[in-house]
Scaffold this motif. Structure first.
Motif, PDB file in Angstrom:
ATOM      1  N   SER A 150      -1.291 -20.891   4.530  1.00 57.87           N
ATOM      2  CA  SER A 150      -0.576 -22.104   3.810  1.00 57.87           C
ATOM      3  C   SER A 150       0.890 -21.832   3.205  1.00 57.87           C
ATOM      4  O   SER A 150       1.628 -22.694   3.384  1.00 57.87           O
ATOM      5  CB  SER A 150      -1.582 -22.477   2.501  1.00 57.87           C
ATOM      6  N   VAL A 163       1.304 -30.378  -0.425  1.00 56.76           N
ATOM      7  CA  VAL A 163       0.236 -29.308  -0.446  1.00 56.76           C
ATOM      8  C   VAL A 163      -0.219 -29.212   0.754  1.00 56.76           C
ATOM      9  O   VAL A 163      -0.609 -30.013   1.755  1.00 56.76           O
ATOM     10  CB  VAL A 163      -0.930 -29.977  -1.498  1.00 56.76           C
ATOM     11  N   ARG A 187      -2.331 -31.123   5.277  1.00 57.37           N
ATOM     12  CA  ARG A 187      -1.384 -31.213   4.490  1.00 57.37           C
ATOM     13  C   ARG A 187      -1.389 -32.579   3.674  1.00 57.37           C
ATOM     14  O   ARG A 187      -1.666 -33.657   4.336  1.00 57.37           O
ATOM     15  CB  ARG A 187       0.242 -31.339   5.448  1.00 57.37           C
ATOM     16  N   THR A 217       1.786 -24.957  -2.576  1.00 52.18           N
ATOM     17  CA  THR A 217       2.432 -26.399  -2.796  1.00 52.18           C
ATOM     18  C   THR A 217       3.797 -25.749  -2.658  1.00 52.18           C
ATOM     19  O   THR A 217       4.361 -25.050  -3.201  1.00 52.18           O
ATOM     20  CB  THR A 217       2.140 -26.923  -4.167  1.00 52.18           C
ATOM     21  N   MET A 275      -4.411 -22.324  -0.476  1.00 49.77           N
ATOM     22  CA  MET A 275      -3.448 -23.501  -0.989  1.00 49.77           C
ATOM     23  C   MET A 275      -2.259 -22.957  -1.266  1.00 49.77           C
ATOM     24  O   MET A 275      -2.026 -21.979  -2.152  1.00 49.77           O
ATOM     25  CB  MET A 275      -4.340 -24.173  -1.823  1.00 49.77           C
ATOM     26  N   ILE A 301       0.862 -34.160  -3.469  1.00 53.85           N
ATOM     27  CA  ILE A 301       0.075 -33.263  -4.612  1.00 53.85           C
ATOM     28  C   ILE A 301      -0.799 -34.159  -5.329  1.00 53.85           C
ATOM     29  O   ILE A 301      -0.421 -35.632  -5.344  1.00 53.85           O
ATOM     30  CB  ILE A 301       1.354 -32.776  -5.446  1.00 53.85           C
ATOM     31  N   GLY A 323       3.733 -24.094   4.243  1.00 51.92           N
ATOM     32  CA  GLY A 323       4.544 -24.937   3.262  1.00 51.92           C
ATOM     33  C   GLY A 323       6.031 -24.558   3.420  1.00 51.92           C
ATOM     34  O   GLY A 323       6.973 -25.353   3.100  1.00 51.92           O
TER      35      GLY A 323
END
Length: 186
Positions: free
Chosen positions: A99, A178, A134, A172, A170, A137, A103
């Motif tokens: 993740s 996310v 994906r 962000t 996860m 938020i 990101g």
């Protein structure tokens, strides 16, 4: 995407975007699994960059959203008369690293599960699987799990009797997206 030691198990959805409701209205969610033709074309630099992760692995989900995803996954399995998946700290570290990398690059690219199974750190596994997502938020864990369950390929990973454990990570990104990875092992 799911990889067994003796060949690929059918997956084939790449970058399918689905609308999901979040608390603040409609959000876009994207998720994918490489097709067999795409697996052969994965950039070797990307493949080689995905080594075994290391992290301080918690004994359970590390935040409320991943806890909801974990509980929802096991609830979906219970409805299908399947055993619950145990929380796996090693698969959590793998998912978190994935993740974070996704990101950082803003892409949805699966790791090479074939190479993962050959690595010393994962040699004890007979099969591994990976679901990526994906979203914006504010997207909740229930919506994430529901999006995966609407996809036949991702649903197959969630409901596979070959898997006995999982980890969810996860991240962000600075732009507010996310990135979530579910890793499964058996």
């Amino acid at each position: 995407m799911r990889r067994r030691r003796r060949g690929w198990v059918g997956m084939g959805l790449v970058g399918l975007a689905v609308a999901a409701l979040a608390a603040g209205g409609a959000s876009q969610v994207a998720f994918g699994s490489p097709t067999s033709s795409q697996r052969g074309r994965m950039d070797s630099r990307a493949r080689n960059a995905w080594g075994p992760p290391t992290c301080p692995a918690p004994s359970g989900p590390s935040d409320p959203i991943t806890a909801i995803i974990y509980a929802s996954t096991n609830a979906d399995r219970a409805r299908a008369d399947l055993r619950p998946l145990a929380w796996n700290p090693q698969l959590y570290c793998l998912a978190l690293e994935s993740s974070r990398r996704l990101g950082g690059s803003g892409t949805l690219v699966h790791r090479d599960l074939n190479a993962l199974l050959r690595s010393a750190a994962y040699r004890s596994y007979q099969t591994v699987g990976e679901n990526l997502l994906r979203g914006s938020i504010g997207l909740g864990g229930e919506e994430m799990e529901a999006a995966w369950m609407r996809s036949p390929e991702h649903r197959a990973n969630i409901l596979s009797g070959a898997f006995t454990s999982m980890g969810v990570g996860m991240f962000t990104s600075p732009d507010g997206m996310v990135y979530v990875t579910e890793n499964f092992g058996g």
